[in-house]
Design a protein around this motif. Structure first.
Motif, mmCIF file in Angstrom:
data_model
loop_
_atom_site.group_PDB
_atom_site.id
_atom_site.type_symbol
_atom_site.label_atom_id
_atom_site.label_comp_id
_atom_site.label_asym_id
_atom_site.label_seq_id
_atom_site.Cartn_x
_atom_site.Cartn_y
_atom_site.Cartn_z
ATOM 1 N N GLN A 15 0.899 -1.432 0.065
ATOM 2 C CA GLN A 15 0.033 0.068 0.021
ATOM 3 C C GLN A 15 0.919 1.368 0.243
ATOM 4 O OE1 GLN A 15 -2.899 -0.145 3.189
ATOM 5 N NE2 GLN A 15 -3.081 -2.198 3.059
ATOM 6 N N LYS A 16 0.142 2.508 -0.169
ATOM 7 C CA LYS A 16 1.000 3.623 -0.338
ATOM 8 C C LYS A 16 0.825 4.148 1.178
ATOM 9 C CE LYS A 16 1.040 4.760 -4.957
ATOM 10 N NZ LYS A 16 0.688 5.702 -6.040
ATOM 11 N N LEU A 17 1.826 4.949 1.810
ATOM 12 C CA LEU A 17 1.668 5.592 2.860
ATOM 13 C C LEU A 17 0.828 7.064 2.695
ATOM 14 C CD1 LEU A 17 5.532 5.503 3.968
ATOM 15 C CD2 LEU A 17 3.775 4.057 4.617
ATOM 16 N N THR A 18 0.481 7.388 3.816
ATOM 17 C CA THR A 18 -0.137 8.856 3.727
ATOM 18 C C THR A 18 0.499 10.011 3.022
ATOM 19 O OG1 THR A 18 0.521 9.367 5.889
ATOM 20 C CG2 THR A 18 -1.692 8.401 5.778
ATOM 21 N N ASN A 19 1.930 9.675 2.874
ATOM 22 C CA ASN A 19 2.496 10.872 2.240
ATOM 23 C C ASN A 19 2.702 10.551 0.650
ATOM 24 O OD1 ASN A 19 4.834 9.080 1.760
ATOM 25 N ND2 ASN A 19 5.868 9.742 3.327
ATOM 26 N N GLY A 20 2.107 9.416 0.168
ATOM 27 C CA GLY A 20 2.050 9.016 -0.976
ATOM 28 C C GLY A 20 2.751 8.182 -1.625
ATOM 29 N N SER A 21 3.964 7.657 -0.685
ATOM 30 C CA SER A 21 5.064 6.706 -0.897
ATOM 31 C C SER A 21 4.600 5.562 -1.020
ATOM 32 C CB SER A 21 6.051 7.109 -0.004
ATOM 33 O OG SER A 21 6.539 8.243 0.317
ATOM 34 N N GLN A 22 5.136 4.754 -2.194
ATOM 35 C CA GLN A 22 4.698 3.319 -2.415
ATOM 36 C C GLN A 22 5.828 2.564 -1.497
ATOM 37 O OE1 GLN A 22 2.314 1.859 -4.885
ATOM 38 N NE2 GLN A 22 3.078 0.147 -3.175
ATOM 39 N N PRO A 73 9.103 -13.041 13.059
ATOM 40 C CA PRO A 73 8.772 -11.639 12.705
ATOM 41 C C PRO A 73 7.927 -11.218 14.028
ATOM 42 C CG PRO A 73 8.011 -13.163 10.977
ATOM 43 C CD PRO A 73 8.560 -13.947 11.899
ATOM 44 N N LEU A 74 8.066 -10.119 14.258
ATOM 45 C CA LEU A 74 7.180 -9.320 15.418
ATOM 46 C C LEU A 74 5.951 -8.606 15.155
ATOM 47 C CD1 LEU A 74 7.323 -8.239 18.237
ATOM 48 C CD2 LEU A 74 8.733 -6.418 17.418
ATOM 49 N N TYR A 75 6.100 -7.847 13.836
ATOM 50 C CA TYR A 75 4.666 -7.185 13.383
ATOM 51 C C TYR A 75 4.428 -7.750 12.289
ATOM 52 C CZ TYR A 75 5.339 -4.346 17.504
ATOM 53 O OH TYR A 75 5.553 -3.693 18.792
ATOM 54 N N ASP A 76 3.145 -7.529 11.702
ATOM 55 C CA ASP A 76 2.762 -7.815 10.293
ATOM 56 C C ASP A 76 2.857 -6.829 9.409
ATOM 57 O OD1 ASP A 76 0.456 -6.290 10.923
ATOM 58 O OD2 ASP A 76 -0.900 -7.819 10.921
ATOM 59 N N TYR A 77 2.804 -6.701 8.292
ATOM 60 C CA TYR A 77 2.993 -5.853 7.225
ATOM 61 C C TYR A 77 2.011 -4.414 7.472
ATOM 62 C CZ TYR A 77 2.167 -2.924 2.881
ATOM 63 O OH TYR A 77 2.368 -2.078 2.221
ATOM 64 N N GLU A 78 0.776 -4.651 8.098
ATOM 65 C CA GLU A 78 -0.151 -3.594 8.491
ATOM 66 C C GLU A 78 0.391 -2.689 9.523
ATOM 67 O OE1 GLU A 78 -2.530 -2.836 6.620
ATOM 68 O OE2 GLU A 78 -2.549 -4.399 5.072
ATOM 69 N N THR A 79 1.009 -3.343 10.526
ATOM 70 C CA THR A 79 1.577 -2.898 11.753
ATOM 71 C C THR A 79 2.667 -1.841 11.354
ATOM 72 O OG1 THR A 79 0.754 -4.422 13.038
ATOM 73 C CG2 THR A 79 2.443 -2.945 13.956
ATOM 74 N N LEU A 80 3.476 -2.674 10.419
ATOM 75 C CA LEU A 80 4.773 -1.698 10.147
ATOM 76 C C LEU A 80 4.410 -0.555 9.343
ATOM 77 C CD1 LEU A 80 7.269 -4.734 8.880
ATOM 78 C CD2 LEU A 80 7.285 -3.369 11.028
ATOM 79 N N LEU A 81 3.219 -0.797 8.313
ATOM 80 C CA LEU A 81 2.687 0.383 7.600
ATOM 81 C C LEU A 81 2.351 1.514 8.709
ATOM 82 C CD1 LEU A 81 2.213 0.832 4.644
ATOM 83 C CD2 LEU A 81 -0.257 0.168 5.154
ATOM 84 N N LYS A 82 1.840 1.074 9.605
ATOM 85 C CA LYS A 82 1.262 2.253 10.689
ATOM 86 C C LYS A 82 2.541 2.791 11.223
ATOM 87 C CE LYS A 82 -3.046 0.028 11.847
ATOM 88 N NZ LYS A 82 -3.874 -0.814 12.738
ATOM 89 N N ILE A 83 3.486 2.090 11.596
ATOM 90 C CA ILE A 83 4.759 2.701 11.882
ATOM 91 C C ILE A 83 5.443 3.675 11.058
ATOM 92 C CG2 ILE A 83 7.045 2.176 13.134
ATOM 93 C CD1 ILE A 83 6.070 -0.517 14.130
ATOM 94 N N ALA A 84 5.599 2.992 9.900
ATOM 95 C CA ALA A 84 5.999 3.861 9.007
ATOM 96 C C ALA A 84 5.254 5.384 8.678
ATOM 97 C CB ALA A 84 6.086 2.916 7.511
ATOM 98 N N ASP A 85 3.823 5.242 8.674
ATOM 99 C CA ASP A 85 3.487 6.761 8.462
ATOM 100 C C ASP A 85 3.360 7.650 9.938
ATOM 101 O OD1 ASP A 85 1.761 6.752 6.453
ATOM 102 O OD2 ASP A 85 0.337 5.449 6.889
ATOM 103 N N THR A 86 4.107 7.067 10.965
ATOM 104 C CA THR A 86 4.499 8.058 12.014
ATOM 105 C C THR A 86 5.771 8.781 11.740
ATOM 106 O OG1 THR A 86 5.812 6.404 13.570
ATOM 107 C CG2 THR A 86 3.420 6.533 13.737
ATOM 108 N N ILE A 87 6.550 8.648 10.717
ATOM 109 C CA ILE A 87 7.712 9.211 10.455
ATOM 110 C C ILE A 87 7.273 10.518 9.533
ATOM 111 C CG2 ILE A 87 9.757 9.217 9.222
ATOM 112 C CD1 ILE A 87 9.947 6.194 9.613
ATOM 113 N N GLN A 88 7.201 11.769 10.105
ATOM 114 C CA GLN A 88 6.871 12.870 9.949
ATOM 115 C C GLN A 88 8.082 13.693 9.395
ATOM 116 O OE1 GLN A 88 3.886 13.265 8.550
ATOM 117 N NE2 GLN A 88 3.326 11.008 9.461
#
Length: 140
Positions: free
Chosen positions: A85-92, A125-140
Motif C-alpha cells: 500500500q501507499k503511505l499517507t505521504n503518497g510513498s509506495q 517476525p514481530l509485526y505484520d505488514y499492516e503494523t509496519l505500515l502504521k509505524i512507517a506512517d508516524t515518520i513525519q
C-alpha cells in the motif's frame, strides 16, 4: 602506516546526536508501538561519507526490536518484495518480510527507508505488514 591515518569501520555506533551531525539529511524517527527500553544508533559509511543511519529500538523483556534504516544512497536499485500500500505521504511501499523478520521499504524525498521488526534474535517476525505500515506512517 603513520599514526595520523584514521581507519574507520563501515559501521560505527554513535549517539543519535552525533549521527544527526554527521549525516547530510534530517533523521526522522517513528513512534514505536512499545516502550523502548534500549536504543542504539549506527552510522554506515560508503566511499568516505556517512550516507546511512540505522536506529534499533528494543523492548528487552519481550526480546523484540524494530530497526529503522535511512539512507540517501544514490544507488538506484529496484525494490524487492511484494508491492504494498501507499503511505499517507503518497510513498509506495514494498513488503519485504520473510519467515524470520517482517520488513517494509519505501522511498520519500530522496531518502530510502526500511523498517524491520523481529523477535527472538530476529528468528521470527514481530509485526505484520499492516503494523509496519502504521509505524512507517508516524515518520513525519
Amino acid at each position: 602506516m603513520t599514526d595520523d591515518v584514521e581507519l574507520s569501520p563501515p559501521a560505527v555506533e554513535v549517539s543519535l546526536q552525533e549521527a544527526e551531525a554527521k549525516v547530510p539529511f534530517k533523521i526522522k524517527q517513528p513512534v514505536m508501538p512499545f516502550e523502548v527500553t534500549e536504543q542504539s544508533t549506527r552510522l554506515l559509511e560508503t566511499n568516505g561519507t556517512y550516507d546511512a543511519v540505522e536506529i534499533t529500538y528494543v523492548k528487552k523483556d519481550e526480546n523484540a526490536n524494530v530497526i529503522l534504516l535511512i539512507t540517501n544512497s544514490k544507488a538506484d536499485t529496484p525494490p524487492t518484495g511484494k508491492k504494498g500500500q501507499k503511505l499517507t505521504n503518497g510513498s509506495q511501499t514494498w513488503d519485504q518480510g520473510n519467515g524470520e523478520v517482517s520488513a517494509i521499504y519505501w522511498r520519500h524525498e530522496g531518502l530510502t527507508y526500511t523498517v524491520v521488526s523481529g523477535k527472538n534474535n530476529n528468528l521470527e517476525p514481530l509485526y505484520d505488514y499492516e503494523t509496519l505500515l502504521k509505524i512507517a506512517d508516524t515518520i513525519q
